[in-house]
Design a protein around this motif. Structure first.
Motif, short mmCIF file in Angstrom:
data_model
loop_
_atom_site.label_atom_id
_atom_site.label_comp_id
_atom_site.label_asym_id
_atom_site.label_seq_id
_atom_site.Cartn_x
_atom_site.Cartn_y
_atom_site.Cartn_z
N GLY A 181 1.24 -1.47 -0.39
CA GLY A 181 0.51 -0.30 0.62
C GLY A 181 0.80 1.40 -0.20
O GLY A 181 1.69 1.61 -0.28
N VAL A 182 -0.18 2.39 0.66
CA VAL A 182 0.29 3.94 0.49
C VAL A 182 2.22 3.64 1.06
O VAL A 182 2.80 4.54 0.74
N LEU A 183 2.87 2.98 1.96
CA LEU A 183 4.25 3.53 2.80
C LEU A 183 4.80 2.23 1.48
O LEU A 183 6.07 2.90 2.58
N TYR A 184 4.65 1.56 1.22
CA TYR A 184 5.35 0.77 0.62
C TYR A 184 6.59 1.04 -0.27
O TYR A 184 7.72 0.83 -0.41
N PRO A 185 6.19 2.07 -0.87
CA PRO A 185 7.62 3.31 -1.41
C PRO A 185 8.20 3.90 -0.54
O PRO A 185 9.80 4.33 -0.58
N VAL A 186 7.27 4.41 1.07
CA VAL A 186 8.62 4.83 1.25
C VAL A 186 9.45 3.67 2.19
O VAL A 186 10.56 4.26 2.04
N VAL A 187 9.04 2.76 2.13
CA VAL A 187 10.04 1.63 3.37
C VAL A 187 11.16 1.64 2.06
O VAL A 187 12.43 1.59 2.57
N LYS A 188 11.24 1.41 0.99
CA LYS A 188 11.42 1.41 -0.61
C LYS A 188 13.31 2.95 -0.33
O LYS A 188 14.20 2.31 -0.73
#
Length: 254
Positions: A181-188
């Protein structure tokens, strides 16, 4: 090469180190066992049990007491990681089983240990569910370590996850948001940033160990000078989140 492709090697490098550190003996912290030990000096048995089934805040434990328990955990982990780093800087110490990678792995292991301890004392649910490091837990640990390194993007990510847990009165991490979801790109992006920071630390550690007579002093000193402020940075951020508020209740709480 695109910007995302350029970041991929650093992201992968950090994830590999994190995964390896998570497999080291003693790195995974049992939430219930930790809270019992951390709170036994300050709280009644009923408070401790409620802190375990719900959260320390929901158990009515004052924030000042939670801070004291957190500071004790930070002090313990800082002492341990500094001592081990000094040993790793001595020829014939941990250097014999991998030199810098071994030192980096144990350093990361202590970062994961203090991340879990601080998360639990400040109201987060158990991070590890079973033997394997699942993707949601890995993502959450990346965000915690990102906060320790002062990555602004990671701070925002942790704040959003805390808000999701508080809003849903959940006992687990929001799997979907952290993995797809929305947090996955942030984690990457945070993982890629940490991969670059890790490479710099790797170089600094290698230089320290190249000076035999003072290697241990430099290695231990660098660790003390980095680990303690990074742990305090994570503590300060977690202490401001919704999960520390007394009104927060977990599922099934009255």
């Amino acid at each position: 090469m695109t910007a995302n492709e350029d970041l991929a090697p650093s992201e992968s490098k950090f994830s590999q180190v994190l995964d390896a550190a998570a497999r080291l003996p003693g790195v995974r912290i049992n939430r219930a066992a930790y809270l019992r030990v951390a709170l036994k000096r300050y709280c009644t048995e009923n408070q401790i049990e409620r802190a375990i089934t719900e959260t320390p805040a929901a158990a009515g434990i004052p924030l000042k007491t939670i801070h004291e328990a957190a500071n004790a955990s930070i002090g313990y982990e800082t002492t341990k990681v500094t001592g081990l780093s000094a040993i790793a800087g001595i020829p014939g110490g941990l250097a014999m089983i991998g030199t810098v990678p071994a030192d980096l792995a144990q350093y990361m292991g202590h970062m994961l240990r203090i991340s879990q301890k601080l998360a639990y004392i400040y109201g987060w649910p158990a991070l590890f569910d079973g033997e394997d490091l699942d993707e949601a837990t890995e993502s959450m640990l990346i965000l915690f370590v990102g906060v320790m390194f002062g990555v602004q993007l990671a701070q925002g990510g942790v704040t959003k996850v805390a808000a999701m847990i508080a809003a849903n009165v959940a006992k687990k991490l929001p799997q979907q948001a952290l993995t797809k979801g929305v947090l996955y790109p942030v984690v990457k992006k945070v993982a890629a940033h940490l991969g670059v920071s890790m490479t710099k630390k790797l170089f600094a550690g290698a230089v320290a160990k190249a000076i035999p007579l003072v290697g241990a002093v430099i290695s231990g000193g660098l660790t003390l000078g980095t680990f303690l402020p990074m742990a305090k940075r994570l503590q300060n951020h977690l202490a401001t989140l919704e999960l520390t508020k007394p009104g927060h209740r977990t599922e099934g709480a009255s």
